[in-house]
Design a protein around this motif. Structure first.
Motif, short mmCIF file in Angstrom:
data_model
loop_
_atom_site.label_atom_id
_atom_site.label_comp_id
_atom_site.label_asym_id
_atom_site.label_seq_id
_atom_site.Cartn_x
_atom_site.Cartn_y
_atom_site.Cartn_z
N ALA A 1 3.23 -4.74 10.58
CA ALA A 1 2.35 -5.87 10.28
C ALA A 1 1.86 -6.52 11.56
O ALA A 1 0.69 -6.89 11.68
N ALA A 2 2.77 -6.68 12.54
CA ALA A 2 2.37 -7.28 13.82
C ALA A 2 1.38 -6.38 14.53
O ALA A 2 0.40 -6.87 15.13
N TRP A 3 1.61 -5.05 14.47
CA TRP A 3 0.69 -4.11 15.11
C TRP A 3 -0.69 -4.18 14.46
O TRP A 3 -1.71 -4.23 15.15
N LYS B 1 -7.07 -8.28 15.48
CA LYS B 1 -7.47 -9.27 16.47
C LYS B 1 -8.32 -8.64 17.57
O LYS B 1 -9.35 -9.19 17.98
N LEU B 2 -7.88 -7.47 18.06
CA LEU B 2 -8.64 -6.78 19.10
C LEU B 2 -10.02 -6.38 18.61
O LEU B 2 -11.03 -6.54 19.32
N LYS C 1 10.74 -2.44 10.57
CA LYS C 1 9.60 -1.53 10.72
C LYS C 1 8.36 -2.11 10.06
O LYS C 1 7.25 -2.04 10.62
N LEU C 2 8.53 -2.71 8.87
CA LEU C 2 7.40 -3.33 8.20
C LEU C 2 6.86 -4.50 9.00
O LEU C 2 5.64 -4.69 9.12
N LEU C 3 7.78 -5.30 9.55
CA LEU C 3 7.35 -6.44 10.37
C LEU C 3 6.61 -5.97 11.62
O LEU C 3 5.59 -6.53 12.00
#
Length: 345
Positions: free
Chosen positions: A134-136, A142-143, A129-131
């Motif tokens: 973090a990716a989200w 980035k967006l 969930k943390l990963l």
């Protein structure tokens, strides 16, 4: 959330038993191996969520498997449970040093097994969930950054067009010129990131012309010395317009605006810089800008033929222009023509 559990044991009965117990946990799937080397090969291609490994195995024991597993990229935090019939404290210390998180003794007690596996799977779910979060967050940043850059580029293009509206040069000129710049940069070792910065900044090279009087800017004939001195001020004017921003693009544009009329032999303006004392982006822009200006038709002149413009670049090599930039530009003539055809007036 689906969780991949890998079970390694040289006993087929133990593999079946352990997998059966794992399948009682919702969302878990298992991969079973009776050969630790094959299991390690599987781990090269897959990231398990839990590793259950026996200690006593031929060829490679459980401790060595854990050590090699932990050495793989992105495997440092995967929960590892070692199963052993050996209760020697030294074995457990070695396993902990290799990267084991917990132990089970043989024969396996179902209640103890369920409790320990449940805890380790819960830990792994939290990691996942943390990963994912973090990716989200990384994607959202980035967006947002891309949106800011898009607005910044739009502002730059509009400001460049404002300068063009007072100059007989066309909007296609700044597109060709900026892509010529990127072409040169790409062949002399400039990073992709800096190539993009140059592409975005180059259209601003003549923005200072907004401050030049029309009777000089639009004069069809040759400028007299006084008029030329006024015209040369557009380098400083462009720099003053663009300087002071925190934007890397505008910082690069300010440097280009100030220095793109410097000449390699020191005879240019405004400072008479020589050779590599001239900023690289400005040296690149000088070749791109002059070539496109020569080969483009203007109200006050006809377009030069390509061979005449090429001869001018070669003649100015080492005098007006950086030899490296001239050579790269002419060596990639097919790409030059593709850019010119793409951005016609």
């Amino acid at each position: 959330m689906k969780l991949d559990v890998i079970v390694i044991d040289d006993s087929s009965i133990n593999l079946v038993l352990t997998s059966h117990l794992i399948h009682k946990f919702e969302g878990c799937i298992t991969s079973e191996f009776n050969n630790p080397k094959q299991a390690l090969e599987w781990c090269f291609e897959h990231v398990p969520d839990l590793v259950i490994v026996d200690f006593m195995m031929p060829e490679m024991d459980g401790i060595e498997f854990i050590r090699r597993f932990r050495a793989l990229p992105e495997r440092a935090d995967i929960p590892v449970l070692m199963v052993t019939a050996n209760d020697q404290i030294e074995i457990r210390h070695r396993a902990l040093e290799a990267g084991a998180n917990d132990f089970l003794n043989k024969p396996i007690d179902k209640i103890e097994f369920a409790a320990r596996v449940r805890n380790m799977l819960s830990l792994r779910r939290s990691q996942r969930k943390l990963l994912d979060q973090a990716a989200w967050l990384s994607e959202e940043v980035k967006l947002a950054t891309n949106e800011i850059l898009a607005r910044e580029r739009e502002t730059i293009i509009r400001l460049s067009k404002a300068a063009d509206s007072r100059d007989p040069e066309t909007g296609a000129h700044i597109l060709r010129m900026s892509h010529f710049c990127k072409l040169i940069a790409s062949h002399i070792g400039v990073s992709e990131e800096n190539q993009q910065i140059l592409l975005d900044a180059a259209p601003m090279h003549d923005v200072g012309k907004v401050g030049i009087p029309d009777n000089i800017l639009l004069k069809p004939g040759r400028l007299d010395p006084t008029e030329f001195d006024i015209m040369k001020q557009h380098s400083f004017l462009g720099y003053e317009i663009l300087n002071g921003s925190e934007s890397v693009i505008l910082k690069a544009a300010a440097e280009i605006a100030l220095s793109h009329h410097e000449k390699f032999d020191g005879s240019g303006y405004p400072f008479g810089l020589v050779g590599d004392k001239i900023p690289l982006f400005a040296r690149i822009c000088a070749v791109a800008d002059v070539f496109d200006a020569l080969t483009s038709e203007r109200p006050y002149k006809k377009a030069w033929p390509d061979d005449q413009a090429i001869a001018y670049l070669r003649e100015g090599r080492g005098k007006h222009f950086d030899p490296m930039c001239v050579d790269v530009f002419l060596e990639n003539w097919d790409e030059v023509m593709e850019i010119r055809n793409r951005f016609k007036d």
